[in-house]
Write a protein that holds these residues in place. Structure first.
Motif, PDB file in Angstrom:
ATOM      1  N   GLN A 226       7.074 -12.928  -0.860  1.00 38.15           N
ATOM      2  CA  GLN A 226       6.022 -12.199  -0.322  1.00 38.15           C
ATOM      3  C   GLN A 226       6.460 -11.548   1.259  1.00 38.15           C
ATOM      4  N   GLN A 227       7.668 -11.142   1.317  1.00 36.95           N
ATOM      5  CA  GLN A 227       8.153 -10.763   2.570  1.00 36.95           C
ATOM      6  C   GLN A 227       7.325  -9.212   2.722  1.00 36.95           C
ATOM      7  N   GLN A 228       7.107  -9.176   4.100  1.00 38.52           N
ATOM      8  CA  GLN A 228       6.295  -7.853   4.236  1.00 38.52           C
ATOM      9  C   GLN A 228       7.106  -6.556   4.398  1.00 38.52           C
ATOM     10  N   GLN A 229       6.688  -5.670   3.934  1.00 39.42           N
ATOM     11  CA  GLN A 229       7.415  -4.169   3.783  1.00 39.42           C
ATOM     12  C   GLN A 229       7.800  -3.675   5.128  1.00 39.42           C
ATOM     13  N   PRO A 230       8.887  -3.264   5.129  1.00 42.82           N
ATOM     14  CA  PRO A 230       9.429  -2.738   6.313  1.00 42.82           C
ATOM     15  C   PRO A 230       8.552  -1.841   7.024  1.00 42.82           C
ATOM     16  N   SER A 231       8.605  -2.031   8.278  1.00 43.10           N
ATOM     17  CA  SER A 231       7.580  -1.085   9.183  1.00 43.10           C
ATOM     18  C   SER A 231       8.152   0.422   9.275  1.00 43.10           C
ATOM     19  N   ALA A 232       7.207   1.130   9.535  1.00 40.11           N
ATOM     20  CA  ALA A 232       7.289   2.643   9.590  1.00 40.11           C
ATOM     21  C   ALA A 232       7.882   2.839  11.108  1.00 40.11           C
ATOM     22  N   TRP A 233       7.519   1.893  11.994  1.00 42.10           N
ATOM     23  CA  TRP A 233       8.045   2.268  13.262  1.00 42.10           C
ATOM     24  C   TRP A 233       9.382   1.774  13.572  1.00 42.10           C
TER      25      TRP A 233
END
Length: 179
Positions: free
Chosen positions: A153-160
């Motif tokens: 359930q880890q979040q996707q890497p940020s585009a920032w």
């Protein structure tokens, strides 16, 4: 003047008025009104007490080192006074770090490229107490609020992206205790 000319004049006038109102609101905004929200969000995210107890403000300055038209874009210089970061719940002492003042500059144009660029942060009179208990728990390891999610359930890497060039320390007091 033709009807199209009048409409164009009104649209341009309203746009200019809107820009002036936005600039005035940002320039006169009392940033101290955001302290309770910032304190609560940072405390929640870090899972430990955090507080800005002094003044919080933003000054807008032009960066004359930027080339061409970019030197005319104002950069926010953020300052906060009397900042306290507490220990995790299982370490009995009250504070881990106390700062008299922190100053930072943010590049507004970098935000257009999804980059948070901070050329410098200055920490005035930081007083840090690093503690390690007998059972090898310490106060410099942070357990962030969303770090306990299962791997699937880890979040996707940020585009920032984030870039920090310099950290300046002024009169540091550092204490270390290992039980």
């Amino acid at each position: 003047m033709s009807r199209a000319g009048k409409i164009t004049s009104w649209v341009i006038g309203i746009f200019c008025l809107l820009v002036v109102v936005i600039v005035v609101v940002i320039a006169t905004f009392d940033w101290n009104r955001l302290k309770p929200t910032i304190n609560q969000k940072v405390s929640t995210e870090l899972n430990r007490p955090f507080a800005i107890r002094g003044d919080l403000g933003v000054n807008w300055v032009r960066n004359r080192e930027e080339p061409g038209w970019r030197r005319w874009v104002p950069w926010p210089q953020i300052h906060a006074e009397d900042i306290v970061l507490g220990n995790p719940p299982d370490i009995p002492e009250v504070t881990m770090v106390q700062l008299q003042r922190a100053d930072a500059t943010l590049s507004p144009l970098a935000l257009l490229h999804k980059e948070i660029f901070i050329p410098w942060i200055k920490l005035q009179q930081p007083d840090a107490r690093l503690i390690q208990t007998a059972d090898k728990k310490n106060n410099w390891t942070f357990n962030l609020a969303n770090s306990d999610q299962p791997e699937n359930q880890q979040q996707q890497p940020s585009a920032w992206s984030f870039r920090l060039d310099n950290i300046l320390f002024d009169r540091v007091h550092l204490a270390y205790r290992d039980a």
